[in-house]
Design a protein around this motif. Sequence first.
Motif, PDB file in Angstrom:
ATOM      1  N   ASP A 189       0.545  -1.340   0.027  1.00 50.51           N
ATOM      2  CA  ASP A 189      -0.256   0.317   0.627  1.00 50.51           C
ATOM      3  C   ASP A 189       1.073   1.067   0.547  1.00 50.51           C
ATOM      4  O   ASP A 189       2.369   1.359   0.894  1.00 50.51           O
ATOM      5  CB  ASP A 189      -0.860  -0.214   1.385  1.00 50.51           C
ATOM      6  CG  ASP A 189      -1.801  -0.954   1.553  1.00 50.51           C
ATOM      7  OD1 ASP A 189      -2.782  -0.616  -0.456  1.00 50.51           O
ATOM      8  OD2 ASP A 189      -2.666  -1.660   1.766  1.00 50.51           O
ATOM      9  N   ASN A 190       0.932   2.197  -0.709  1.00 49.44           N
ATOM     10  CA  ASN A 190       0.712   3.460  -0.420  1.00 49.44           C
ATOM     11  C   ASN A 190       2.352   3.653  -1.638  1.00 49.44           C
ATOM     12  O   ASN A 190       3.322   4.645  -1.703  1.00 49.44           O
ATOM     13  CB  ASN A 190       1.472   3.864   0.800  1.00 49.44           C
ATOM     14  CG  ASN A 190       0.393   4.075   1.766  1.00 49.44           C
ATOM     15  OD1 ASN A 190      -0.585   4.497   1.536  1.00 49.44           O
ATOM     16  ND2 ASN A 190       0.905   3.138   3.176  1.00 49.44           N
TER      17      ASN A 190
ATOM     18  N   CYS B  51      -4.697   2.670  -8.263  1.00 52.54           N
ATOM     19  CA  CYS B  51      -5.174   1.505  -7.404  1.00 52.54           C
ATOM     20  C   CYS B  51      -7.631   1.193  -8.156  1.00 52.54           C
ATOM     21  O   CYS B  51      -7.011  -0.344  -8.575  1.00 52.54           O
ATOM     22  CB  CYS B  51      -5.577   1.211  -6.005  1.00 52.54           C
ATOM     23  SG  CYS B  51      -3.749   1.114  -4.958  1.00 52.54           S
TER      24      CYS B  51
ATOM     25  N   GLY C 252      -0.368  -5.065  -0.800  1.00 54.40           N
ATOM     26  CA  GLY C 252      -1.645  -4.182  -0.015  1.00 54.40           C
ATOM     27  C   GLY C 252      -2.645  -4.642  -0.188  1.00 54.40           C
ATOM     28  O   GLY C 252      -3.124  -5.363  -0.585  1.00 54.40           O
TER      29      GLY C 252
ATOM     30  N   LEU D 119      -5.298  -1.712  -0.324  1.00 52.38           N
ATOM     31  CA  LEU D 119      -6.115  -1.106  -1.523  1.00 52.38           C
ATOM     32  C   LEU D 119      -4.872  -1.534  -2.988  1.00 52.38           C
ATOM     33  O   LEU D 119      -5.827  -0.893  -4.195  1.00 52.38           O
ATOM     34  CB  LEU D 119      -5.477   0.088  -1.605  1.00 52.38           C
ATOM     35  CG  LEU D 119      -5.965   1.201   0.033  1.00 52.38           C
ATOM     36  CD1 LEU D 119      -5.661   2.501   0.223  1.00 52.38           C
ATOM     37  CD2 LEU D 119      -7.411   0.898   0.369  1.00 52.38           C
ATOM     38  N   ALA D 120      -3.639  -1.851  -3.070  1.00 48.43           N
ATOM     39  CA  ALA D 120      -2.987  -2.565  -3.586  1.00 48.43           C
ATOM     40  C   ALA D 120      -3.495  -3.723  -4.080  1.00 48.43           C
ATOM     41  O   ALA D 120      -2.292  -3.887  -5.428  1.00 48.43           O
ATOM     42  CB  ALA D 120      -1.136  -1.774  -3.900  1.00 48.43           C
TER      43      ALA D 120
END
Length: 350
Positions: A5-6, A13, A102, A104-105
């Motif tokens: 993530d990030n 995403c 992740g 979100l990923a």
Amino acid sequence: MHIPDNYLSASTCVALTIATIPVWSVSVKKITREFPKERFSALGVAAAFSFLAMMFNVPLPGGTTGHAVGGVLLAILLGPEAACLSLTIALAIQALLFGDGGILAFGANCFNIACILPFSGYLTYCAFRKLLRAQTGSRLDVFCVGAASYVGLNLAALAAAIQFGVQPLLFHTPEGQALFCPYPLSVSVPAMAIGHLTLFGLAEILFSVGVYVFVMRAAPGFAANPAFFAPEKSSENEMDWKKQNSSFNSVYILLAILVALTPLGLLAEGTAWGEWGEDEIASLVVNGEELGYVPQGMTTGFHWSALVPDYSAPGAPEWLSYVLSAISGVALSILVFKLATLLKRNDVSA
């Protein structure tokens, strides 16, 4: 290749998740239509194989690591749609339970690993088989498996490298500091290519070919890709599937052996390229200079607290944590598709 993530912007995403949804939809419809309930366990076993493959880290000079995936192998044995769903479940377990990749990923990782990798590798396999006129199980066929696995892995790695590389170009502060992944295409593409074209690609070939040869000799009933291995239809079709499921015993034994060997993955020290945490990234060298800052999106972005982060259980020896994580991943992979049988009707279209 697991994007944390990030490292990617929220818009990236979302876009990659939207691009993956039609593939998931087609895969679910095809499997629901063509796989009988008795064969759903094969998808769980396939997810377990990939989960374990990704635990065997391979070291690369310079301090980074990588691993095989086995996604093309699954596409060849069960069909690319089945491989897509199995890989999706493996990635979900890794992300949710172990913080490997992740949340979100997740869509981005599925786009690369569960879509690009199995489908491109499967098409490559079909092309090689046709070109070489390879018969199933022959030496030429085994060569096709290895070559297709190598191609699929590297195309997925290239996709991830491009996703990394466009982030500093599209998302940055007025001062020019990257908001997310700080590595431009000139860094991300060569960095990902070096490992996957060499050691990680070799690991993918060895894992895929090894498991493929084992299945063809010891458990041919596990293979269910209708293009190459479909069983003969009969009035006792359901019993035919059950007889073939008896060959799963050999596959389960292989899974148990791989679980026992997973601590070998701990011998490779270092972090996979592009998976560094906030505590590491500022000190990393880019174009000969230390980065010197932590991208803003990484400090203010989404952070998931995994139950067993990095496959490390509190208070347990590292090797034992790794084995227990492997057992948990395998069990959950199989359980998910066991539960899916409760939603599956008995009829399967011809």
